[in-house]
Design a protein around this motif. Sequence first.
Motif, PDB file in Angstrom:
ATOM      1  N   GLY A   1       0.782  -1.216  -0.068  1.00 18.64           N
ATOM      2  CA  GLY A   1       0.360   0.051  -0.086  1.00 18.64           C
ATOM      3  C   GLY A   1       0.810   1.335   0.048  1.00 18.64           C
ATOM      4  O   GLY A   1       2.094   1.199   0.199  1.00 18.64           O
TER       5      GLY A   1
ATOM      6  N   TYR B   1      -3.033  14.611   4.782  1.00 20.41           N
ATOM      7  CA  TYR B   1      -3.266  13.393   4.985  1.00 20.41           C
ATOM      8  C   TYR B   1      -2.744  12.847   6.404  1.00 20.41           C
ATOM      9  O   TYR B   1      -1.443  12.715   6.546  1.00 20.41           O
ATOM     10  CB  TYR B   1      -2.725  12.386   3.822  1.00 20.41           C
TER      11      TYR B   1
ATOM     12  N   TYR C   1       5.836  16.288   1.834  1.00 21.24           N
ATOM     13  CA  TYR C   1       4.521  15.602   1.266  1.00 21.24           C
ATOM     14  C   TYR C   1       3.673  16.280   0.654  1.00 21.24           C
ATOM     15  O   TYR C   1       2.966  17.141   1.329  1.00 21.24           O
ATOM     16  CB  TYR C   1       4.196  14.774   2.383  1.00 21.24           C
TER      17      TYR C   1
ATOM     18  N   ARG D   1      -3.627  -4.413  -0.667  1.00 23.37           N
ATOM     19  CA  ARG D   1      -2.553  -3.916  -0.089  1.00 23.37           C
ATOM     20  C   ARG D   1      -1.321  -3.839  -1.098  1.00 23.37           C
ATOM     21  O   ARG D   1      -0.204  -4.263  -0.614  1.00 23.37           O
ATOM     22  CB  ARG D   1      -2.215  -4.847   1.250  1.00 23.37           C
TER      23      ARG D   1
HETATM   24  C1  LIG Z   1      -4.188  10.487   0.446  1.00 27.90           C
HETATM   25  C2  LIG Z   1      -3.879   9.145   0.964  1.00 27.90           C
HETATM   26  N1  LIG Z   1      -2.751   8.626   0.612  1.00 27.90           N
HETATM   27  C3  LIG Z   1      -2.505   7.194   1.133  1.00 27.90           C
HETATM   28  C4  LIG Z   1      -3.422   6.545   1.375  1.00 27.90           C
HETATM   29  C5  LIG Z   1      -3.022   5.034   1.765  1.00 27.90           C
HETATM   30  O1  LIG Z   1      -3.421   4.014   0.867  1.00 27.90           O
HETATM   31  P1  LIG Z   1      -2.882   2.597   0.844  1.00 27.90           P
HETATM   32  O2  LIG Z   1      -4.348   1.720   1.148  1.00 27.90           O
HETATM   33  O3  LIG Z   1      -2.537   2.218  -0.411  1.00 27.90           O
HETATM   34  O4  LIG Z   1      -1.858   2.311   2.064  1.00 27.90           O
HETATM   35  C6  LIG Z   1      -4.607   6.716   1.529  1.00 27.90           C
HETATM   36  C7  LIG Z   1      -5.633   6.263   2.120  1.00 27.90           C
HETATM   37  O5  LIG Z   1      -6.776   6.264   2.202  1.00 27.90           O
HETATM   38  C8  LIG Z   1      -4.826   8.400   1.354  1.00 27.90           C
HETATM   39  O6  LIG Z   1      -6.078   8.763   1.526  1.00 27.90           O
END
Ligand SMILES: Cc1ncc(COP(=O)(O)O)c(C=O)c1O
Length: 481
Positions: A190, A216, A255, A330
């Motif tokens: 992920g 985030y 970021y 994932r």
């Molecule tokens: C802005 C953002 N980045 C990253 C992620 C993480 O995603 P992942 O499920 O691939 O870990 C999310 C999950 O909702 C998100 O909203």
Amino acid sequence: MQIAELKGIALNSEEALQRQLYRYISGRVSEGIWREGLRLPASRKIASELGISRNTVTAALGQLCAEGYLSSRPGSGIYVGAGFDRAHPDAVHWDKSCELPELSAYGLSLAREAQAGGDKQLPFTLGVPDLKAFPLRAWNRLQRQQQNRRRLLGYDGYQGFEPLREALAGYLRVSRQVRCSASQIIITQGAQQAISLCAQVLLDRGEEVLVENPGYSGARRALQALDAKLTAVNVDAGGLTSSALPAQTNAKLMYVTPSHHYPLGGIMSAPERLRLLDWAARTGTWLIEDDYDSEFHFHGHPIAALQGMSSQSPVLYMGSFSKTLFPALRIGYLVLPTPLVAPFLNAKQHMDGESPLLQQATVAQFIEEGHFQRHLRQMRVLYREKWLHLSALIESRLAGLAQPVAESAGMHLVLRIPGVDDVELTREFVAAGFGGTPLSSYYIGGEKPRGIALGFANSDAAQRAAGIECLRSLIKDQQRR
Ligand SMILES: Cc1ncc(COP(=O)(O)O)c(C=O)c1O
């Protein structure tokens, strides 16, 4: 001296006899009732006295010898093992009364953090795609084909399955204008792991990182795990602007979500994105570009990635299949400047090893056979319809109570609701069976605008109508209080 008291064991029929015998003997030894050097009766004798099979007895004694409770002396018999006088279970004093074992400063902050909510699949929960629209039959067919391949049962490589990296590189080059080859891609668990890897490889403890504010929280937490000092860069509905960037900075990383700001939804214009790249290059700051849902843009074509705007961009690009396919996969990915690949690979190896091969191979075939692009096209149409429906409901039912923040939307939409306690409002909304995240929770420091972020991808028309009615009455209730 020989042990004679084995006759006294009361065996029952509820537990395997071998296990009962094992527990009895290990208990006698570890409690010091049977002392080192005492000899056990022969296994045949134990079996006949207890009325059980000899195989059961030898299996139990074999296990006890392997664990050191007993020791076997060839030609002489089986004896109680050594060392238990100094290793008594009662000598282990662990103060269970203390609330927590000693934790690191980070561990303590985690212990104080609220537990992640239980609203993971409700209508309006953020980040959940329309799971009912996922082409499960095609997916299962490919997965069945892949699971017959013995090659996928072993180890493959920390970087990720090569056919997946090739397919992904092709997709990213064409659809997201990312400049990359498969050798620059690392498949991660992920996007969340991708952020953690960036923090681990690039940051020293206490170093400064710039983050979008609001932004985030998953990224902020991953950075804080490395004790990063977070500095907020304010973003409004139009997305990040170069005028908000500090002229000088010691930050090593920033970021950003330039194609679709998370959570407000603003899109950085092309000149602003070029200014951001120029600023990063001048100040020596790495940009972590989180391209989390840019496939879903409803005004014209998806916005090209920042990473590909210049051949020399200081960008670590990341994305995920959580929104384009489904979150339980994932699988995410990092596209790195070539010199960073080796340290990231080693970090990935030490963190969690390889990503599951079967899933990677299935995604590769899903992309190669065109299912991925077809699914994205269908979801773009579907999510646009859902967004238009939700926007119309908001306009008609929440007029004067709440305002949508940005024009654009991927899979969620943010409402500003001045004057409410948005944490309480969201709690009540979740209690009524809907998901959502309080707007204030995305902000660090300073003034925190109030409102709610609603993920609409995982909702049907009836749920959207009921949800907006519910929100209307909850806002009005709060205003009356
Ligand atoms: C802005 C953002 N980045 C990253 C992620 C993480 O995603 P992942 O499920 O691939 O870990 C999310 C999950 O909702 C998100 O909203």
